[in-house]
Design a protein around this motif. Structure first.
Motif, PDB file in Angstrom:
ATOM      1  N   UNK A 193      47.774  35.964   0.988  1.00 25.63           N
ATOM      2  CA  UNK A 193      46.521  35.258   0.685  1.00 25.63           C
ATOM      3  C   UNK A 193      45.385  35.635   1.640  1.00 25.63           C
ATOM      4  N   UNK A 194      44.164  35.433   1.178  1.00 26.95           N
ATOM      5  CA  UNK A 194      42.980  35.535   2.017  1.00 26.95           C
ATOM      6  C   UNK A 194      43.127  34.475   3.102  1.00 26.95           C
ATOM      7  N   UNK A 195      42.964  34.847   4.342  1.00 28.79           N
ATOM      8  CA  UNK A 195      43.173  33.905   5.444  1.00 28.79           C
ATOM      9  C   UNK A 195      41.888  33.246   5.937  1.00 28.79           C
ATOM     10  N   UNK A 196      40.799  33.399   5.198  1.00 31.06           N
ATOM     11  CA  UNK A 196      39.536  32.783   5.595  1.00 31.06           C
ATOM     12  C   UNK A 196      39.636  31.255   5.465  1.00 31.06           C
ATOM     13  N   UNK A 197      39.447  30.586   6.568  1.00 31.94           N
ATOM     14  CA  UNK A 197      39.393  29.129   6.559  1.00 31.94           C
ATOM     15  C   UNK A 197      40.715  28.414   6.376  1.00 31.94           C
ATOM     16  N   UNK A 198      41.844  29.112   6.499  1.00 33.92           N
ATOM     17  CA  UNK A 198      43.115  28.413   6.309  1.00 33.92           C
ATOM     18  C   UNK A 198      43.509  27.573   7.524  1.00 33.92           C
ATOM     19  N   UNK A 199      43.026  27.934   8.730  1.00 31.59           N
ATOM     20  CA  UNK A 199      43.397  27.182   9.922  1.00 31.59           C
ATOM     21  C   UNK A 199      42.912  25.740   9.787  1.00 31.59           C
ATOM     22  N   UNK A 251      46.714  43.487   8.304  1.00 33.46           N
ATOM     23  CA  UNK A 251      45.764  43.957   7.295  1.00 33.46           C
ATOM     24  C   UNK A 251      46.402  44.686   6.115  1.00 33.46           C
ATOM     25  N   UNK A 252      47.643  45.097   6.239  1.00 31.77           N
ATOM     26  CA  UNK A 252      48.301  45.726   5.095  1.00 31.77           C
ATOM     27  C   UNK A 252      48.470  44.716   3.958  1.00 31.77           C
ATOM     28  N   UNK A 253      48.584  43.441   4.310  1.00 29.06           N
ATOM     29  CA  UNK A 253      48.811  42.405   3.303  1.00 29.06           C
ATOM     30  C   UNK A 253      47.684  41.388   3.185  1.00 29.06           C
ATOM     31  N   UNK A 254      46.932  41.184   4.260  1.00 32.05           N
ATOM     32  CA  UNK A 254      45.929  40.112   4.281  1.00 32.05           C
ATOM     33  C   UNK A 254      44.522  40.640   4.495  1.00 32.05           C
ATOM     34  N   UNK A 255      43.574  39.881   4.020  1.00 30.32           N
ATOM     35  CA  UNK A 255      42.168  40.103   4.270  1.00 30.32           C
ATOM     36  C   UNK A 255      41.584  38.767   4.699  1.00 30.32           C
ATOM     37  N   UNK A 256      40.493  38.813   5.417  1.00 33.26           N
ATOM     38  CA  UNK A 256      39.740  37.601   5.723  1.00 33.26           C
ATOM     39  C   UNK A 256      38.361  37.833   5.119  1.00 33.26           C
ATOM     40  N   UNK A 257      38.134  37.192   3.978  1.00 30.78           N
ATOM     41  CA  UNK A 257      36.892  37.369   3.240  1.00 30.78           C
ATOM     42  C   UNK A 257      36.227  36.016   3.072  1.00 30.78           C
ATOM     43  N   UNK A 258      34.985  35.904   3.531  1.00 29.66           N
ATOM     44  CA  UNK A 258      34.259  34.634   3.473  1.00 29.66           C
ATOM     45  C   UNK A 258      33.971  34.232   2.027  1.00 29.66           C
ATOM     46  N   UNK A 259      33.549  33.001   1.855  1.00 30.31           N
ATOM     47  CA  UNK A 259      33.241  32.483   0.525  1.00 30.31           C
ATOM     48  C   UNK A 259      32.134  33.268  -0.167  1.00 30.31           C
ATOM     49  N   UNK A 260      31.243  33.883   0.614  1.00 31.53           N
ATOM     50  CA  UNK A 260      30.159  34.672   0.018  1.00 31.53           C
ATOM     51  C   UNK A 260      30.536  36.144  -0.159  1.00 31.53           C
ATOM     52  N   UNK A 261      31.823  36.474   0.070  1.00 26.18           N
ATOM     53  CA  UNK A 261      32.322  37.821  -0.192  1.00 26.18           C
ATOM     54  C   UNK A 261      32.295  38.788   0.971  1.00 26.18           C
ATOM     55  N   UNK A 262      31.837  38.349   2.134  1.00 26.99           N
ATOM     56  CA  UNK A 262      31.795  39.226   3.299  1.00 26.99           C
ATOM     57  C   UNK A 262      33.200  39.386   3.878  1.00 26.99           C
ATOM     58  N   UNK A 322      36.898  33.084  13.510  1.00 30.07           N
ATOM     59  CA  UNK A 322      36.078  33.541  12.381  1.00 30.07           C
ATOM     60  C   UNK A 322      36.152  32.589  11.189  1.00 30.07           C
ATOM     61  N   UNK A 323      36.736  31.426  11.413  1.00 34.53           N
ATOM     62  CA  UNK A 323      36.836  30.416  10.356  1.00 34.53           C
ATOM     63  C   UNK A 323      35.475  29.729  10.166  1.00 34.53           C
TER      64      UNK A 323
END
Length: 158
Positions: A71-77, A49-60, A152-153
């Motif tokens: 980079x934001x790791x939301x949906x990268x998998x 978390x010091x470098x990454x966030x997981x933020x959904x497309x709607x900003x959550x 959480x993807x």
């Protein structure tokens, strides 16, 4: 080499070939992760978390806080490596976007344990470099983090 040993060796190599080839196959990116989601959430909170966030497309914000170094790791998998929109990757990681290599569990776990070595191998370039300096030391923790991010993807359209 004795015939029985040669036959056994050939059988092992043939049986392992599909597993080795699958590491960059987009089809394997949707396979169920082997790690523990709860342990992965805890490891992500401590190490990522010091470098990454997981933020959904709607900003959550699903994990992390304000990490912007990575980079934001939301949906990268399951996605192609080096393709998070709006993030400025290292030159080597940006080159990965031109490959068919995706974030499978195997690729993710190997990458987070040694990002620069992973890039050098995948690009066949001994000068390849990653901006990511942190390493997840324990392979099980890396698999757990992958399982958490997978959990959480967003659902993939079929």
């Amino acid at each position: 080499m004795k015939p029985i040993v040669a036959t056994a060796t050939a059988a092992v190599l043939l049986l392992s070939a599909p597993a080795l080839a699958a590491s960059d196959n987009p089809e394997t990116a949707t396979a169920a992760p082997t790690g523990d989601v709860a342990a992965g959430e805890e490891a992500f909170a401590k190490q990522c978390t010091a470098c990454h966030v997981v933020k959904s497309d709607d900003g959550e914000v699903l994990a992390g806080k304000r990490g912007r170094t990575g980079p934001n790791l939301y949906g990268v998998m399951g996605g192609t490596v080096g393709t998070v929109e709006g993030f400025k990757f290292s030159k080597s990681m940006a080159e990965m976007a031109d490959t068919d290599i995706v974030w499978t569990e195997e690729n993710f776990v190997t990458y987070v344990q040694n990002p620069t070595d992973w890039l050098r191998e995948k690009l066949d370039d001994k000068k390849a470099r990653s901006k990511m300096s942190w390493r997840v030391r324990d392979p099980q923790e890396a698999a757990d983090i992958y399982a958490f991010l997978h959990s959480i993807a967003p659902a993939k359209a079929e």
